[in-house]
Design a protein around this motif. Structure first.
Motif, mmCIF file in Angstrom:
data_model
loop_
_atom_site.group_PDB
_atom_site.id
_atom_site.type_symbol
_atom_site.label_atom_id
_atom_site.label_comp_id
_atom_site.label_asym_id
_atom_site.label_seq_id
_atom_site.Cartn_x
_atom_site.Cartn_y
_atom_site.Cartn_z
ATOM 1 N N LEU A 1 -9.020 -8.798 -29.973
ATOM 2 C CA LEU A 1 -7.690 -8.206 -30.088
ATOM 3 C C LEU A 1 -6.659 -9.239 -30.535
ATOM 4 O O LEU A 1 -5.796 -8.958 -31.377
ATOM 5 C CB LEU A 1 -7.300 -7.587 -28.743
ATOM 6 N N CYS A 2 -6.802 -10.446 -29.936
ATOM 7 C CA CYS A 2 -5.838 -11.512 -30.271
ATOM 8 C C CYS A 2 -6.001 -11.989 -31.716
ATOM 9 O O CYS A 2 -5.033 -12.442 -32.348
ATOM 10 C CB CYS A 2 -5.994 -12.684 -29.303
ATOM 11 N N PHE B 1 -6.849 -10.105 -34.362
ATOM 12 C CA PHE B 1 -6.230 -9.117 -35.251
ATOM 13 C C PHE B 1 -4.730 -8.936 -34.979
ATOM 14 O O PHE B 1 -3.960 -8.604 -35.872
ATOM 15 C CB PHE B 1 -6.958 -7.767 -35.112
ATOM 16 N N LYS B 2 -4.315 -9.152 -33.685
ATOM 17 C CA LYS B 2 -2.896 -9.024 -33.341
ATOM 18 C C LYS B 2 -2.484 -10.221 -32.496
ATOM 19 O O LYS B 2 -2.575 -10.199 -31.263
ATOM 20 C CB LYS B 2 -2.654 -7.730 -32.573
ATOM 21 N N PRO B 3 -2.088 -11.329 -33.151
ATOM 22 C CA PRO B 3 -1.699 -12.548 -32.411
ATOM 23 C C PRO B 3 -0.595 -12.307 -31.398
ATOM 24 O O PRO B 3 -0.488 -13.048 -30.418
ATOM 25 C CB PRO B 3 -1.213 -13.484 -33.532
ATOM 26 N N VAL B 4 0.222 -11.267 -31.624
ATOM 27 C CA VAL B 4 1.294 -10.994 -30.694
ATOM 28 C C VAL B 4 0.774 -10.634 -29.292
ATOM 29 O O VAL B 4 1.487 -10.720 -28.303
ATOM 30 C CB VAL B 4 2.201 -9.850 -31.251
ATOM 31 N N CYS B 5 -0.482 -10.237 -29.214
ATOM 32 C CA CYS B 5 -1.076 -9.822 -27.921
ATOM 33 C C CYS B 5 -1.717 -10.973 -27.151
ATOM 34 O O CYS B 5 -2.332 -10.746 -26.094
ATOM 35 C CB CYS B 5 -2.128 -8.747 -28.166
ATOM 36 N N SER C 1 -2.507 -10.642 -23.200
ATOM 37 C CA SER C 1 -3.951 -10.582 -22.906
ATOM 38 C C SER C 1 -4.339 -11.607 -21.852
ATOM 39 O O SER C 1 -5.145 -11.334 -20.935
ATOM 40 C CB SER C 1 -4.755 -10.818 -24.188
#
Length: 375
Positions: free
Chosen positions: A29-30, A32-36, A40
């Motif tokens: 997840l991180c 594909f979406k560094p904002v998470c 996380s």
């Protein structure tokens, strides 16, 4: 790294798998979406804390359950000791009685049990010291107390409190837990079974042909009737069964207790038959063979047949008993009116053959200078 391993060791194996799977999903997840990334990490730490807490709580509950189970088992064990259906004694080999259950007190209330225990504990201690190198701590022995037979079983441990002798050496003492199993009835049943064991015998009139040839025809039937009547009366005294198989041969079936009685009486029938009045200076005699040895009745009968050949080969007028893998002889020779015939030679050879077949080893020894008859 070591602390991390210890941390994860606290979790159950399935939980570790779930945590790894969650960590991989957060990692993907991180990517594909560094904002998470930060959320996380926070969520994963919360999951770890919750998992650690629930795991410790489960272990505490399990530990408490085990303690309760151990307590219950220990309680049941103590109750079973106190209420044991067998007399139970906990004692030291020096005679110091630590504890005895109610059944022990009731069982031996009418006798001086201390007198028996003194000798028993001495024997147990001696046996323990003789077998000290053997790691088996079990005790198995027998004792007779007030005419009752007991099997004593139990275990022992080394007593740490030893008695000092002369301040130099210490005498070893042991503490033993002993159960007393009453085997009186078992012994009686075993003895009754042994006494009722079937024995098979063969009775033969010695030199029947030669004896009958020396008697007039008018007297033959009367003399044979007297011999047979005496044999049947004799067997009837101990409730034995007599079956006439041939004109000069009878089969006897009796029990072991009857055989013991016959041995004590030295087979009185031998003298009874010799006492029958007969003409022409002829004397009637019997040869008897009885076997209590054999896996079945047929084997006992075969042993009895072999024994009768041995008795005839020794001259007749005697009884042979086969037991404990040997022959025991009763009676003896009468005035020998029999000549060595081919029949007797055959009987001797057959008896010798039976003995050789039953023997494991046979040694043949000739003279110092071997003759043809010793080969």
């Amino acid at each position: 790294m070591a602390n991390n391993n210890k941390f994860f060791d606290n979790f159950i194996s399935k939980t570790k798998v779930y945590l790894v799977i969650i960590a991989i999903l957060f990692f993907l997840l991180c990517i594909f979406k560094p904002v998470c990334i930060i959320p996380s990490i926070i969520v994963y730490i919360v999951i770890l804390i919750y998992t650690f807490w629930t795991n410790n709580k489960r272990k505490a509950e399990l530990s408490e359950h085990i303690k309760e189970l151990n307590f219950n088992v220990d309680k049941v064990s103590k109750r079973s000791l106190i209420n044991s259906p067998f007399p139970l004694l906990i004692t030291e080999t020096n005679g110091n009685i630590i504890w005895k259950n109610t059944k022990f007190v009731q069982e031996f209330s009418n006798c001086d049990i201390n007198k028996y225990l003194t000798n028993l504990l001495k024997d147990i201690k001696l046996e323990i010291e003789n077998n000290e190198k053997i790691k088996d701590n079990k005790i198995v022995t027998n004792i007779v107390i007030d005419k009752k037979k007991y099997k004593v079983i139990g275990e022992y441990i080394r007593n740490k409190n030893n008695i000092k002798l002369n301040d130099k050496k210490q005498e070893k003492e042991y503490m033993a837990t002993l159960y007393f199993l009453d085997e009186t009835e078992k012994e009686k049943l075993s003895e009754k079974l042994e006494k009722s064991r079937v024995c098979i015998g063969v009775i033969k009139i010695d030199n029947y042909e030669e004896t009958m040839q020396r008697i007039d025809g008018e007297d033959k039937s009367q003399i044979l009737a007297k011999i047979e009547k005496n044999i049947y009366d004799w067997a009837n005294e101990f409730k034995g069964v007599i079956i006439k198989s041939e004109r000069d041969t009878f089969i006897l079936v009796c029990e072991q207790k009857d055989l013991e009685k016959l041995k004590e009486e030295k087979f009185s029938i031998l003298d009874t038959i010799k006492g029958i009045n007969m003409p022409e200076k002829v004397q009637a005699t019997l040869s008897i063979s009885i076997s209590s040895e054999g896996e079945n009745n047929y084997q006992k009968f075969k042993n009895a047949l072999a024994g009768i050949d041995i008795a005839l080969g020794r001259g007749g007028d005697q009884a042979v008993v086969r037991e404990n893998e040997k022959y025991v002889f009763f009676g003896g020779r009468t005035e020998d009116i029999e000549k060595r015939t081919k029949v007797k030679a055959r009987m001797i050879s057959q008896a010798l053959e039976e003995v050789m077949i039953d023997s494991d080893k046979i040694f043949i020894m000739g003279h110092a200078n071997g003759d043809i008859d010793s080969m």
